[in-house]
Design a protein around this motif. Structure first.
Motif, PDB file in Angstrom:
ATOM      1  N   LYS A  71       0.683  -1.327   0.072  1.00 57.69           N
ATOM      2  CA  LYS A  71       0.129   0.109   0.052  1.00 57.69           C
ATOM      3  C   LYS A  71       0.843   1.343  -0.097  1.00 57.69           C
ATOM      4  CE  LYS A  71      -3.653   1.540   3.181  1.00 57.69           C
ATOM      5  NZ  LYS A  71      -4.722   0.985   3.651  1.00 57.69           N
ATOM      6  N   GLU A 122      -2.112   4.036 -10.783  1.00 56.20           N
ATOM      7  CA  GLU A 122      -3.517   4.230 -10.206  1.00 56.20           C
ATOM      8  C   GLU A 122      -4.395   2.741  -9.936  1.00 56.20           C
ATOM      9  OE1 GLU A 122      -6.413   6.515 -12.479  1.00 56.20           O
ATOM     10  OE2 GLU A 122      -4.685   8.094 -12.669  1.00 56.20           O
ATOM     11  N   LYS A 148      -2.586   1.210  -6.742  1.00 59.19           N
ATOM     12  CA  LYS A 148      -2.851   1.643  -5.720  1.00 59.19           C
ATOM     13  C   LYS A 148      -4.363   1.353  -5.441  1.00 59.19           C
ATOM     14  CE  LYS A 148       0.170   4.341  -3.820  1.00 59.19           C
ATOM     15  NZ  LYS A 148       0.667   4.039  -2.691  1.00 59.19           N
ATOM     16  N   ASP A 177      -4.988  -1.339  -2.115  1.00 58.98           N
ATOM     17  CA  ASP A 177      -6.144  -0.944  -1.006  1.00 58.98           C
ATOM     18  C   ASP A 177      -6.989  -2.107  -0.595  1.00 58.98           C
ATOM     19  OD1 ASP A 177      -5.666   1.505   0.268  1.00 58.98           O
ATOM     20  OD2 ASP A 177      -7.058   2.591  -1.297  1.00 58.98           O
TER      21      ASP A 177
END
Ligand code: KIV
Ligand code: ZN
Length: 514
Positions: A331, A359, A362, A366
């Motif tokens: 993360k 992007e 990420k 998460d």
């Protein structure tokens, strides 16, 4: 021409791709061609330019963009085919025209309806014409293993005199047996007086499961080019598998005394890429690249391997680039770390693509505590081979259970506009697909659906591959997510977008949607 080097002629994009169910779009062909160049193949047969405008464009684009290997285009032995191949190859750094005609009695009589003298003449004329456009010309005697050996030798001698630099002896219908095939190659090597002026090549199909064995018998007898495909894909039972040929020659150097120019550490990645773009998963027990190829289940084997890997391992997983599935990023990893990791996995992304991959990384990190190399490969390849998105997923909401009617609400974006619709179905996936059809107005018929976990554990990324028919056109879609309904929706939308892209050609996305 002999020597200790065996040249690898990869025909994944031609013989592999022409088999039903293995088609690729142009972006996928370019991605595969670039990976083949990284793998170190000597020749990439990029397609059959006269077969369709799409094939022509693919060969032309590979010729323009892919540097390193020789780029070959296939042509029947007639002037139109040869000229079309020459045109497609015009901008290649190194080009080869590959022309062919059948030499067996059965093909000449029933398919070509030509007599042997006319076949000989057509072969010589095609090679002469090809020589006007390329120094490097390959001639294939289709169905060579069922051809009269005297006639075959006569044709080989004549096309070498006409300027052919490579002579390919295909086992078109996978009929040969290794000893017999090796002997046929020896006869050609010994009987054709000018054989030293060309490289002898072989191209074996796998109808009896002998394509690799036949190719290796031919190599032992003096052939120095092998035509093959990644994962052995191709017509019917497929072609000789590139990875098996290469690793047999490398692992049994004591027997063959030969080598190839293949960077074997790139084999696994190439196999995975081809499997993903064609939607044809590799069988688990497939030699070299199957999931179980290096797995030792039996206790006695595990014990042996732990004491000394050579007890049961004739080659290492690292030697063919099987990733060790270690935790790579999390993360808090930044863009720099991601770039470094992708570079070490063989991806060299431009800034814009890297930003999109970052992007997605990420979002994934998460949802998932651990992000593995396999996850990164999926994300990077998804972005590298992306087609313009006529429709993008905004959100999905589904309700499902064993006692309620499954329903889905889907929201899609088309440029700045947002469209929503709901539908029911047998399950949440079907309900979502029905809702998408209502929005896009291009109903698809689902031909196949496959799902697999990319890594292990409950949080694993699920990758869905679908084959969908829209108005008679079949396309493959792929999508990945930690949520399998979302992965299924993304795969279906990917197929919708590919269909629209294919239908509308290169038109801008905005126009496509009007
Ligand atoms: O199998 C075959 O004979 C071929 C030739 C065109 C080389 O694919
Ligand atoms: Zn073939």
């Amino acid at each position: 021409m002999s020597g200790n080097r065996v040249y690898i002629f990869d025909t994944t994009l031609r013989d592999g791709e022409q088999a039903p169910g293995f088609s690729m779009n142009i972006e996928e062909k370019i991605a595969v061609a670039k990976q083949l160049a990284k793998l170190g193949v000597d020749v990439i047969e990029a397609g059959f330019p006269i077969a369709s405008p799409g094939d022509f464009d693919a060969v032309a684009q590979v010729a323009r963009e892919v540097k390193g290997p020789i780029i070959a285009g296939l042509a029947r032995a007639n002037p139109q085919d040869v000229e079309r191949a020459a045109e497609a190859l015009r901008y290649a750094e190194k080009k080869r025209i590959h022309t062919f005609i059948a030499t067996s009695e059965i093909h000449m009589r029933y398919k070509l309806k030509m007599n042997p003298a006319d076949v000989l003449q057509a072969a010589v004329s095609a090679v002469r014409l090809a020589k006007r456009y390329a120094d490097d010309v390959e001639f294939s005697a289709e169905d060579a293993t069922r051809s009269d050996i005297d006639f075959l030798c006569q044709v080989v001698e004549a096309v070498i005199n006409a300027g052919a630099t490579v002579i390919n002896i295909p086992d078109t219908v996978g009929y040969a047996i290794p000893d017999e095939f090796g002997e046929r190659i020896s006869i050609i090597m010994n009987r054709v007086p000018n054989v030293d002026k060309a490289t002898i090549s072989v191209h074996c199909h796998n109808d009896l499961g002998l394509a690799v064995a036949n190719s290796l018998a031919a190599v032992k007898a003096g052939a120095r080019q092998v035509e093959c495909t990644v994962n052995g894909i191709g017509e019917r039972a497929g072609n000789a598998s590139m990875e098996e040929i290469v690793m047999a020659i490398k692992t049994r150097n004591d027997f063959f005394g030969l080598s190839t120019g293949i960077k074997t550490q790139e084999i696994y990645r190439t196999s995975q890429l081809v499997s993903r773009v064609t939607g044809a998963y590799v069988q688990p027990n497939k030699a070299i690249v199957g999931k179980n190829a290096f797995a030792h289940e039996a206790g006695i084997h595990q014990h042996g391997v732990l004491s000394n890997p050579l007890t049961y391992e004739i080659m290492t997983p690292e030697s063919v680039g099987v990733p060790s599935s270690k935790l790579v990023l999390g993360k808090h990893s930044g863009r720099h770390a991601l770039r470094e990791r992708l570079n070490s996995l063989g991806f060299d992304l431009d800034e814009a693509t890297l930003s999109r991959v970052f992007e997605k990384f990420k979002v994934l990190s998460d949802k998932k505590k651990e992000v593995f190399d396999e996850d990164l490969i999926i994300i990077a390849e998804e972005e590298l081979m992306a087609v313009p998105k006529a429709f993008e997923l905004d959100y999905i909401q589904t309700t499902a259970g064993n006692r309620i009617l499954p329903t889905a609400t889907v929201s899609l974006k088309r440029g700045d506009e947002v469209f929503q619709d709901s539908a029911i179905g047998d399950g949440p996936v079907e309900a979502s697909y029905n809702a998408i059809d209502r929005i896009t107005g291009v109903p698809g018929k689902l031909l196949s659906y496959q799902i697999r976990a990319v890594t292990h554990g409950r949080e694993a990324l699920g990758e869905v591959t679908v084959k969908v028919k829209f108005n008679g056109v079949t396309v493959l879609g792929r999508g990945a997510s930690t949520d399998i309904v979302e992965a299924s929706v993304r795969a279906y939308l990917n197929a919708v977008n590919k269909y629209i892209y294919k239908r509308e050609g290169e038109k801008p996305v905005k126009e496509q949607c009007e």
